[in-house]
Design an enzyme around this catalytic site. Structure first.
Site, PDB file in Angstrom:
ATOM      1  N   GLY A  61       0.817  -1.412  -0.085  1.00 15.67           N
ATOM      2  CA  GLY A  61      -0.200  -0.083  -0.144  1.00 15.67           C
ATOM      3  C   GLY A  61       0.841   1.297   0.059  1.00 15.67           C
ATOM      4  N   SER A  62       1.662   1.208  -0.815  1.00 14.08           N
ATOM      5  CA  SER A  62       2.720   2.413  -0.864  1.00 14.08           C
ATOM      6  C   SER A  62       2.658   3.316  -2.051  1.00 14.08           C
ATOM      7  CB  SER A  62       4.119   1.672  -0.835  1.00 14.08           C
ATOM      8  OG  SER A  62       4.431   0.650  -1.596  1.00 14.08           O
ATOM      9  N   TYR A  93     -13.027  -0.746  11.404  1.00 15.15           N
ATOM     10  CA  TYR A  93     -11.591  -0.487  11.184  1.00 15.15           C
ATOM     11  C   TYR A  93     -10.975  -0.496  12.567  1.00 15.15           C
ATOM     12  CZ  TYR A  93      -7.636   2.809  10.812  1.00 15.15           C
ATOM     13  OH  TYR A  93      -6.285   3.264  10.599  1.00 15.15           O
TER      14      TYR A  93
END
Length: 260
Positions: free
Chosen positions: A14-15, A150
């Site tokens: 997720g970069s 979350y």
């Protein structure tokens, strides 16, 4: 402190934006070869260019799925540093969250890290050196009422990370979690706007209003920058952090009121 990660390969999931992109850039600046990851080739390429093409490569794969994790592992079978940063969040009333959304959050936020660590960490143990970092959240401890699903996944990450650190004790491999507080990023900007509304134009001011209303225990009084969070991850990835493992380190601006 001079952190030198020359000769190490780091994978950051997720970069392509936000905290993950800042971590990738920070690790590269410390000398590591960096593998960036996102769901689309276009965004992955943009992240590579942002970090500097030398010493940076990328893999487009959706780590929120088993197939995506397998594709990433196939493309990059061995790394020295694993940063499990991929994650999703969105506000939703608790009793309106359907099963599919609970499962989606768990798949992206928790199972991605489990699947990747299950492959990479045993290799780190074999070479007697490795670093794994789970990017959790202060929401793991102080669950936000506007997005309980979350917070639940972030708490799960802490448990997984601690369990993995216990499983590899004495191996030269460390496993830690980082707990960012509210941090300026692409996704957070939209979230803050949803929570605050359009009453102010400046994102900086919107962030301050959000902190004042929704996170009043913050000592920082503003959103943190992605780079401020990335600095902690770069440190945990280093030789200097060899004695830190099984820990959950806060970069939360003092939002959590506990003393430990």
């Amino acid at each position: 402190m001079q952190i030198d990660l020359t000769g190490r390969t780091a994978l950051v999931t997720g970069s392509t934006a936000g905290i993950g992109l800042a971590i990738a850039k920070g690790l590269r600046a410390a000398g590591a070869t960096v593998v960036v990851n996102g769901r689309t080739p276009e965004r992955v390429q943009a992240a590579i260019e942002y970090c500097g093409t030398e010493g940076v490569r990328g893999v487009a794969a959706d780590v929120g799925t088993a197939d995506g994790c397998e594709a990433l592992i196939t493309a990059e079978p061995k790394v020295d540093i694993l940063v499990n940063n991929a994650g999703i969040f969105s506000p939703q009333p608790l009793f309106e969250i359907p099963d599919a959304e609970w499962e989606r959050f768990f798949a992206v936020n928790v199972m991605s890290g489990i699947r990747l660590a299950r492959h990479y960490v045993p290799q780190m143990v074999e070479q007697q050196w490795g670093r794994t970092v789970f990017v959790s959240s202060e929401s793991a401890i102080q669950v936000p009422p506007e997005m309980v699903h979350y917070g639940t996944t972030k708490t799960a990450q802490l448990t997984v990370a601690r369990g993995m650190s216990e499983a590899v004790k004495g191996s030269g491999v460390t496993v830690n979690s980082v707990l960012p507080g509210p941090t300026m990023s692409e996704g957070v900007e939209q979230f803050v706007r949803e929570m605050v509304g359009d009453e102010v134009e400046s994102m900086e001011e919107a962030g301050r209003i959000f902190i004042e209303r929704e996170r009043p225990t913050s000592l920082l009084g503003r959103l943190a920058s992605a780079e401020e969070v990335a600095n902690m991850v770069v440190y945990l990835s280093s030789q200097q952090a060899a004695a830190t493992t099984g820990a959950a380190l806060r970069v939360d601006g003092g939002v959590l009121r506990g003393v430990v």
